[in-house]
Design an enzyme around this catalytic site. Structure first.
Site, PDB file in Angstrom:
ATOM      1  CD  GLU A   1     -18.266 -21.660 -75.784  1.00  0.00           C
ATOM      2  OE1 GLU A   1     -19.495 -21.893 -75.795  1.00  0.00           O
ATOM      3  OE2 GLU A   1     -17.456 -22.272 -76.519  1.00  0.00           O
TER       4      GLU A   1
ATOM      5  CB  SER B   1      11.747 -64.227 -33.673  1.00  0.00           C
ATOM      6  OG  SER B   1      11.878 -65.622 -33.542  1.00  0.00           O
TER       7      SER B   1
END
Length: 786
Positions: free
Chosen positions: A99, A470
């Site tokens: 770059e 239950s």
């Protein structure tokens, strides 16, 4: 006499030179003035560089498990900030080589590179090479629109770069760049990208990995996921440039270039515990605001345990697929060739982009079928599906089930290189949820709210209100024990009619049988419904509801007898939290998911201080613990004996088998499981009770969660079988008689993914109608199956 012409010529020559000089000065002045004007025009709109001093890039909010592992994150831009020193030299070299090779020498603009790029572009008659330095890229990214290709924007970018170089050091500029740059797939900065693509921090990158990340600066067109060949070529170019510039040796370059991309994707999809993470996101946004969570960044230290969560994930999927296999092959598969949506060679499934591991359930593509085997493709893996892999369907040949182009659900049993061993599955119908709580602290250690978060974000562990069957009886028996009842007190199990809400109410037992005089111990072990309703009537419904409230139940509870058998809707989290009262010796600690929250910089925002509630006296909790241990030792929860640890629990099954529950605990952990369809009118089918549909999921989870941990006993709890030796009680059915409730299998293969041995089919009794609010008269309702 002197001749004049030479003098005239000399004077005229001077005039020409003077005019020429004047013209050049004038042109130069015009040029300088024009340039100054242009600079003034373009610089007048430039943002203030000093804004960088206050610039705070969006950072990620990270969630940590109880051991410090990252388990989730939120961000508009996924970014992890690093200092200059934290970037390794190999990554710095890769970035600067590609770059900005003269980064350390220029003042923001590399004029040599500008001239070279301009010449190449002129020769090519279009833009083939850029000349932006790292500083110019920062200026364009932070202050300008880089999609604008006009010369004016380029001039502004250059001016900004010069100003940035005047105010900041090279190290500061490089650090800003590395933390800001976009590197595809939602990753900003090299640390986030490194963790995403390679599953490790930048400090552990090698040369080829650093080169791949540097190549991504050019844009998403070089994504190693979407464009692997292009990404590989770009990576190798970076390696070659590094070798030419002396950053790595030629030998290193030659060795690295033939290497594959080497991705080890760590997709930030919050896939470990998506329902858990979503609950935290909602809390954080409501407490701190969306901007704080998604842009400013928080550090959230959660209670999640990775091992337990993984066990929960596997248990839910294994349990649901086991259920589905019990109910046969449905077929009706999607086919890409029939739909003409793709080809066998080009089809790619989204799941194939991520690592495939043993135990996963995923979609495969059928590429070939004959009478003996079907060939299945799963990304880079392939497998032959033979008769043992689909024996549960009852078919003899794969050609009876599959054809080329079918998309079929499979589970991964083994992986050997590029060859996988699969078992045929199918998309499941029902849903399931599980939540696990650490008894000593109240910390939620695992949570699954459904089969797939991607398909349904509705959290059935916290949002679904379902009848509990239950399993509600624990509140009835706790109220009774608190009032002085003993497990060895007797009650008559016989036909019974009473008034509830002004109407006759006649509960029924699951097996439609009656055991005569039995102990309360026996009644709870076998989940006898008639004794439970009689007991609730004796202690009073107000006492039962008060007990449930003390246990932490906040859902509506109409004061009618049918709720004794679970006719009220509860959610899994509150019901599971209530069960922690028993191993916690009568106290309940508010369940919570967060230990502490800090800012990104570490400032403490909150710390957990959960409330502790006194629910019942220790003796009541110990008595109930021993009774619920009996449920597993001799009652409806006997398949859980495979755990081979002290444990207690309770099953629950509702009307027409629409909901199946099992909530159980050891001294360390309490976990609750629910199974059912989202549509409450759809049945799981006969005989999918809590012991068959839910308990195996609980068991598999507990085996994984407690694997390798020492066996602990309940403190100060005396087993009822020992107490029974001191009791002389006259009963019609002894406590040791086989349980006839038909709640579940008598044996259960401990191997996940196998069907339990089903009990002999029995005629089911009816279950209770839903509880109605006090303003209405509740209908008569027989018992739920549990």
């Amino acid at each position: 006499m002197v001749e004049l012409p030479p003098i005239t010529l000399r004077l005229r020559g001077r005039k020409v030179v003077g005019r020429l000089a004047f013209s050049l000065l004038l042109l130069g002045s015009i040029a300088i003035g024009s340039l100054a004007g242009l600079l003034f025009v373009y610089s007048s709109d430039l943002p203030q560089i000093h804004a960088l001093e206050d610039f705070q890039p969006d950072v990620v909010t990270e969630l940590y498990a109880d051991d410090g592992q990252i388990v989730g994150n939120f961000a508009l831009q996924r970014r992890v900030l690093l200092t200059y020193e934290q970037f390794p030299q190999v990554l710095k070299d890769a970035i600067l080589t590609t770059e900005d090779q003269h980064f350390e020498e220029h003042w923001g603009v590399d004029f040599t590179r500008v001239a070279g790029a301009a010449w190449k572009n002129v020769l090519a008659h279009h833009v083939v090479e850029g000349a932006s330095t790292i500083t110019m890229q920062i200026a364009g990214t932070l202050f300008l629109d880089r999609s604008d290709r006009r010369m004016g924007r380029k001039i502004q970018e250059s001016l900004l770069a010069l100003q940035i170089e005047r105010h900041y050091s090279k190290q500061q500029i490089f650090t800003m760049y590395c933390n800001q740059i976009y590197l595809s797939h939602g990753n900003y900065g090299f640390e986030a990208a490194s963790e995403y693509y390679f599953g490790k921090p930048v400090g552990k990158l090698n040369a080829q990995e650093a080169a791949l990340l540097a190549g991504l600066i050019r844009g998403p067109s070089y994504s190693p996921i979407l464009h692997p060949q292009r990404a590989l070529a770009r990576r190798n170019l970076v390696l070659d440039l590094m070798a030419r510039s002396g950053k790595i040796t030629e030998t290193q370059s030659r060795q690295a270039i033939p290497q594959p991309l080497g991705l080890h994707l760590q997709a930030p999809r919050n896939t470990l515990a998506p329902y858990f993470v979503e609950e935290i996101r909602k809390y954080l946004e409501s407490t701190y605001g969306t901007e704080m969570v998604h842009q400013r960044g928080l550090r959230v230290y959660t209670t999640l345990n990775v091992t337990m969560q993984q066990a929960a994930n596997h248990a839910i999927r294994d349990g649901l697929h086991a259920y589905d296999r019990r109910h046969g092959w449905r077929g009706k598969l999607d086919n890409i060739l029939v739909d003409k949506s793709d080809t066998l060679d080009s089809y790619e499934d989204d799941d194939w982009r991520w690592p495939i591991n043993k135990g996963d359930y995923m979609q495969g593509l059928v590429t070939a079928v004959d009478q003996k085997a079907a060939t299945i493709k799963l990304g880079s893996l392939h497998a032959l599906l033979t008769q043992p892999d689909f024996a549960w369907t009852g078919r003899k040949s794969p050609a009876d089930l599959l054809k080329p182009g079918d998309l079929v659900e499979v589970s991964i049993k083994e992986i050997n290189g590029t060859v996988a061993h699969l078992q045929l599955q199918q998309n499941v119908g029902p849903q399931a949820a599980i939540v696990a709580i650490d008894n000593p602290t109240g910390e939620i250690k695992a949570m699954v709210g459904g089969y797939s978060f991607d398909e349904s974000k509705f959290n059935r562990a916290t949002q679904a209100q379902r009848q509990v069957g239950s399993s509600f009886k624990i509140y009835v028996y706790s109220a009774a024990v608190e009032q002085g009842f003993s497990p060895f007190d007797t009650i008559l199990d016989a036909p019974f009619t009473t008034m509830s809400g002004g109407q006759p109410y006649s509960p029924h037992n699951y097996d439609e049988k009656f055991e005569g005089v039995i102990t309360l111990r026996r009644a709870l072990d076998g989940s006898r419904n008639i004794p439970a309703v009689k007991l609730a009537e004796k202690v009073g419904m107000n006492a039962v509801i008060d007990m449930a409230r003390r246990f932490g139940i906040s859902s509506p509870l109409p004061p009618y007898l049918p709720i004794t058998l679970g006719a009220a809707d509860l959610n899994l989290l509150e019901h599971t939290s209530a069960f922690t009262v028993f191993p916690d010796d009568g106290i309940r600690i508010d369940p919570h998911m967060i230990r502490r929250v800090t800012t990104y910089d570490g400032a403490l925002l909150e710390q957990a201080h959960p409330l502790v509630h006194d629910v019942v006296e220790p003796e009541v909790a110990r008595t109930m613990t021993s009774m619920l241990q009996d449920v597993i030792e001799r009652g409806t929860g006997t398949p859980a004996r495979v755990l081979a640890r002290p444990a207690g629990g309770k099953t629950g099954t509702t009307n027409d088998f629409t909901d199946a529950w099992f909530i159980g605990f050891t001294p360390e952990i309490t976990a609750g499981v629910w199974v059912g369809y989202d549509d409450k009118s759809v049945s799981l089918g006969k005989p999918e009770t809590g012991a068959i549909a839910a308990l195996p999921i609980w068991l598999e989870f507990m085996q994984g969660a407690l694997n390798g941990k020492p066996v602990e006993a309940f403190q100060n709890v005396v087993p009822l079988e020992k107490v029974a030796l001191t009791k002389n009680v006259k009963v019609d059915t002894p406590d040791t008689a086989p349980t006839e409730a038909g709640e579940g299998p008598t044996t259960l293969d401990a191997n996940p993914g196998t069907s339990p041995t089903l009990p002999e089919s029995r005629r089911p009794g009816e279950a209770p109608a839903k509880a109605v609010p006090p303003s209405q008269n509740p209908p008569a309702a027989p018992s739920p199956r549990s």
